[in-house]
Every structure is written in C-alpha cells, then in structure tokens.
Motif scaffolding. Structure first.
Motif, mmCIF file in Angstrom:
data_model
loop_
_atom_site.group_PDB
_atom_site.id
_atom_site.type_symbol
_atom_site.label_atom_id
_atom_site.label_comp_id
_atom_site.label_asym_id
_atom_site.label_seq_id
_atom_site.Cartn_x
_atom_site.Cartn_y
_atom_site.Cartn_z
ATOM 1 N N ARG A 269 3.743 5.833 -5.845
ATOM 2 C CA ARG A 269 3.422 5.832 -7.031
ATOM 3 C C ARG A 269 2.418 7.315 -7.453
ATOM 4 O O ARG A 269 2.548 7.889 -8.551
ATOM 5 N N ASP A 270 1.654 6.933 -6.572
ATOM 6 C CA ASP A 270 0.527 8.161 -6.750
ATOM 7 C C ASP A 270 1.092 9.397 -6.510
ATOM 8 O O ASP A 270 0.937 10.500 -7.473
ATOM 9 N N GLN B 150 0.803 -1.272 -0.160
ATOM 10 C CA GLN B 150 -0.026 -0.097 -0.032
ATOM 11 C C GLN B 150 0.814 1.253 0.041
ATOM 12 O O GLN B 150 0.623 2.277 -0.675
ATOM 13 N N GLU C 12 2.187 2.091 -3.477
ATOM 14 C CA GLU C 12 1.032 2.453 -4.159
ATOM 15 C C GLU C 12 1.023 4.027 -3.905
ATOM 16 O O GLU C 12 0.773 4.685 -4.697
#
Length: 333
Positions: A159-160, A153, A156
């Motif tokens: 990456r965002d 998580q 992620e």
C-alpha cells in the motif's frame, strides 16, 4: 462493484492442513462468490528466494495447481497461472524497488525471522521479495488481498509503494491501494507436536502436520498422536491462552466446521481428548481425504494441468502487459 482479488501460494511441496485452512479453503469461498474476480498465482519466483531443486520445483508447481483444483477452485471462474511465465512481474518488481525505501524493508519482521542470526548470508531476494509481492498485486488492479497474520506487514508495504508511486508521478489512483481480507475467526494452524510453532513443511517430523496428500489412515494416526495436556477440554475461551495444543486442535475443528471457537468449546467442554480427537479425525478425513485422492488423480494428468497454466498465463499476461506498458509511459521509458 466486483472485488478484484489476488493471492499466491509458493510451490514448495507438501502443502498441508495449515495452508488449506489458512488460505486455500478461503480461496475456494472467494472463487464461488459471483461478486469476485479472482486471480490465484503459483508464485515460483518467490519460491527461489531459498534454494530449490529445479526438478522438484517443476513438480511442485504441478502439485500446487492440482491442489487448487482438487480443493474446489474452478479454473473457468478464476485465473490460475504461474508467476515466472508473466515477465511483467519481474519488470514491475524492479521499477517498484526504485520506489520502495530501505527503511520500509528494514522493518519487515518476516525477513528477520527467516534469515535468523546470519542475515548477512541471506539472499537479496529474501530481503526484497515483499517488493515483488507488491508488483504481483498491483499489476492486476487488485482491490482486495486475503492475508494471514504473517503477511499483514507486507500488504502494508504494498500500500505504501502504491501511494508513493502515485504521488511521485502525480497520477491519482493509477495503482489501486488494496485492502486486506482477514479472516476474523481462527486461521493460524500450529504444529501437532508443539502448539507454539506454526505448522510447517520444513519441520523434521511428519507427525507435526497433516499433508493434503495424506490418506485416511495417516490422518487418523497423526491426530491420535497429536500432543495434548492432561486436563479435560476447557469450558471458557480464556483458558485456551494457557493451553496452546488444546487451542490448536479446537481451532482446527472450528475452522473445518465453520464454527466460532466458543461454539466448539460449548460442544466439548469437560470432555476428554480421546473423545474429541475421534470426532476431529472424522471431520478432517471427510474434508481432506477427497482432496488427497483428487490431487493424486490430477497429478497423473500433466496435460490437463499444463492446459490450466497455459490458459491462465494468456489471461494474466494480457492484463499485466497492459499495466506494465502504462508504467513505462509514466516512468518515461
């Protein structure tokens, strides 16, 4: 093209078999692959999200470096450095925290688990540390990050953040959006006393874990006393879901032998735990005892460990300083 790999380990002491099989053993394999450029960071800034004794923290930094080297990571092939020494990490974390959204952080389940019911008393650092993790990764143009289940998580989120920064400032691919490296086979090591709890240095009983500094007799004793059930070892992989302690021990054996779970089950199906534990003790001792002895040897040579950190700092700082300078220009500083 070479993969640029970044990963870090918190210097909180008592690194154990779960840390080794879940991360460090994989680091060694990545280090030995000539197609990879690896950076391994001792993430002491992350460690202070919970209270640390300053003297213990310094000692634990040395122990983490010693564990890296004792396990087989070559500081001549890979960069090993101490996070707090490279100021770009803290600076980039602030800039990226102005890009990250509250809603993104509110979805981080690990904060909820670590903060517990009394999250109002948790530190802001514990809440926002995934942004610092993003800074760690993005400063080095990392293409790949080895992650376990509990860190997916956070990657992620990284990456965002990278994509939003690139979009906000209209600079395509300034931050590389990293890909996860996830081990397909068993890697989550559980407590030897409770197959439903992750192996942890914070658990009260030392019998719940195999520390990387344990000697041969300690390892054998802990495996002998590890919790099991009354049935023989299973013959089908589906049976493991209802037998967490059996699944954990079979998983440890499989990870050390580089076997699939099915191959291990085929080898020991129908046999009793005493026979299996004897074989498991043998391979754990063969793998961990040399590391334990080497860690103790390295900890007696603080000059050598400090040289590794100094050399690593110089290499890491050169990369990170160039990246933070470009970030300044983009943001308008």
């Amino acid at each position: 093209m070479k993969k640029k790999i970044f990963s870090g380990v918190q210097p909180t002491g008592n690194l154990h078999l779960g840390n080794y099989l879940g991360a460090i053993k994989n680091f060694v394999d990545l280090n030995n692959d000539i197609q990879n450029e690896c950076i391994f960071c001792v993430v002491d800034l992350h460690a202070i999200t919970v209270s640390q004794n300053p003297k213990d923290l310094k000692s634990n930094i040395h122990e983490t470096v010693a564990t890296f080297v004792a396990s087989g990571i070559d500081p001549k092939k890979s960069i090993i450095f101490n996070q707090s020494q490279v100021s770009a990490h803290s600076e980039a974390a602030w800039i990226l925290s102005c890009v990250a959204r509250m809603g993104w952080l509110n979805r981080m389940t690990q904060f909820k688990e670590k903060a517990g019911k009394d999250k109002e008393k948790a530190s802001i650092g514990l809440y926002s540390y995934p942004v610092l993790m993003a800074a760690d990764i993005l400063l080095y143009d990392s293409t790949h990050v080895p992650v376990g289940d509990d860190q997916k998580q956070h990657l992620e989120l990284c990456r965002d953040i990278a994509q939003k920064f690139n979009n906000d400032y209209k600079i395509e691919n300034f931050f590389i959006v990293p890909e996860p490296l996830i081990k397909k086979e068993f890697s989550r090591i559980m407590s030897l006393k409770d197959g439903l709890k992750k192996m942890s240095k914070s658990e009260v009983s030392d019998l719940s874990r195999i520390n990387l500094t344990d000697d041969k007799d300690q390892i054998i004793n802990k495996i002998k006393k590890a919790k099991t059930d009354t049935l023989p070892l299973p013959s089908k992989i589906e049976e493991l879901d209802k037998r967490p302690e059996a699944k954990n021990l079979i998983g440890i054996y499989s990870s050390l032998m580089n076997n699939t779970l099915q191959k291990t089950i085929d080898e020991f199906a129908g046999k009793n735990f005493s026979e299996f534990k004897e074989k498991l003790s043998e391979i754990v001792v063969n793998e961990i005892n040399p590391i334990s002895l080497k860690i103790k040897e390295l900890l007696d040579d603080k000059v050598f460990l400090e040289k590794i950190l100094k050399d690593g700092y110089e290499k890491a700082n050169e990369i990170a300083s160039k990246k933070i300078k470009k970030i300044h220009e983009i943001v308008g500083f």
